[in-house]
Design an enzyme around this catalytic site. Sequence first.
Site, PDB file in Angstrom:
ATOM      1  N   SER A 115      -9.635  -0.831   7.041  1.00  0.00           N
ATOM      2  CA  SER A 115      -9.033  -0.642   5.723  1.00  0.00           C
ATOM      3  C   SER A 115      -8.218  -1.807   5.200  1.00  0.00           C
ATOM      4  CB  SER A 115      -8.173   0.632   5.710  1.00  0.00           C
ATOM      5  OG  SER A 115      -8.980   1.774   5.830  1.00  0.00           O
TER       6      SER A 115
ATOM      7  N   LYS B 294       0.857  -1.185   0.000  1.00  0.00           N
ATOM      8  CA  LYS B 294       0.000   0.000   0.000  1.00  0.00           C
ATOM      9  C   LYS B 294       0.894   1.236   0.000  1.00  0.00           C
ATOM     10  CE  LYS B 294      -3.899   1.954   2.650  1.00  0.00           C
ATOM     11  NZ  LYS B 294      -4.749   1.764   3.847  1.00  0.00           N
TER      12      LYS B 294
ATOM     13  N   SER C 265      -9.460   1.470   2.945  1.00  0.00           N
ATOM     14  CA  SER C 265      -8.660   2.283   2.031  1.00  0.00           C
ATOM     15  C   SER C 265      -7.582   1.528   1.272  1.00  0.00           C
ATOM     16  CB  SER C 265      -8.002   3.405   2.835  1.00  0.00           C
ATOM     17  OG  SER C 265      -7.107   2.879   3.811  1.00  0.00           O
TER      18      SER C 265
END
Length: 440
Positions: free
Chosen positions: A128, A29, A104
């Site tokens: 997330s 990420k 996310s």
Amino acid sequence: MVTAAEMDRVYKINHANAGPLHCIPVILKDNFNTGDMPTTGGNVAMRNSQPLTDAFVVDRIRNADALILAKANMQEFARGGMSISSLGGQVKNPYDLTRTPGGSSGGTGASIAANFAVIGTGSDTGQSIRSPASANNLVGIRPTRGLVSRQGVIPNSLTQDEVGPIARTVTDAALLLDVMVGYDGADPITVFGRGHIPTSYTHLLKKDALKGVRIGMMMNLFGLEDRHQEVDAVMKAAMAKMESLGADIIRFDLPEYDALLPALDTQPYEARAAMEHYFAALGSDVPVKSFADLVAKKTSAVQKTLEMEFGIKNGMNNPIYKDRILNRDKLRLAVAKEMANLNLDAIIYPLQRVLVAPITAADQLERNGTLSNGTGFPAITFQAGFSTPTASAPLGVPVGAELLGLDYSEDRLLSYAYAFEQATQPRKTPMSTPPLPGEP
């Protein structure tokens, strides 16, 4: 940068020294610091923000001989569940290109689902890691608070932030967790994880792991309206399968959760201090050097949101913040007490009560991640099944179930998810994923 070819060459010379993730492709990420790539948080102003060193867990992944392929797009600064950013645009769900991949950590989720890599990392302030796992037919782990270091990851909260694995199988998620855990003096909360780490998180993975297990089905985390029918149908089938594998399912309500839910979120009061600490550690040769500097750039609407909603100065001395810390303890006690009263090994519920949102929606709704982020207890999201197929979702939309347990119960939670996985084989490759060269 180490290449796969170089790893293969070294392996041929002496494979005995190969790390546990030797040459395994990994997606990070884009809020995990990397010394060889910018770390942007999905924000245009940070396009060229180059950290000096890797995040703690990135360093551990490299030392395990994994091959880091890329950084994945994400919801900008992890502020929401749609996985859209000013730098990378909208991430789409490979199972239904009209829907989001959750967030996310949606870029990681979509990448792993589409077979671009084997495993990936996510961060989880609200849900997330687990939202993309649910939306992309994956496994995601939010670990016990203090088990995994958050050093070098762009933060939102000192209390709620965790980082963990996203993978296609329970075993792969467990193996990545093996590498990620450990004490880090730069994130002192990890001292509490010492003495609670098994030799491997795979050590309890058995096909009969659900036999005799008592799982509480928390009914106030399920929906009762027409819009909940698709998720409820998948969860009902999953519960029936678990019972057939020897689990006892005990239905219960936890009214304390509903009462405390509106007053648990600590991130608005911690975000500024957490981000200031992150920027201070980056060094001077970066485009954004402080929270105030970030807000002043005004390169996207997210900066305005940060300024208005999360820019509280001295927030951790705010009486509301202190009340919310107390409320977290109240919820921890309520959950632990109910598990003791009912003699439960784990609690189960859908990570999201409705199907993952269309990309035209304002945000993800009716997610249940707060039971874990509001208590610090670990949670594993895994593949429960698919909704009814449609023209835009030819396999259906993935639905994720979540298992929550008390502190440091990750190995047991993984074993329950593994038994279900082995009995149902829930993993399906999205039809939008193009075949790789040489594939049949």
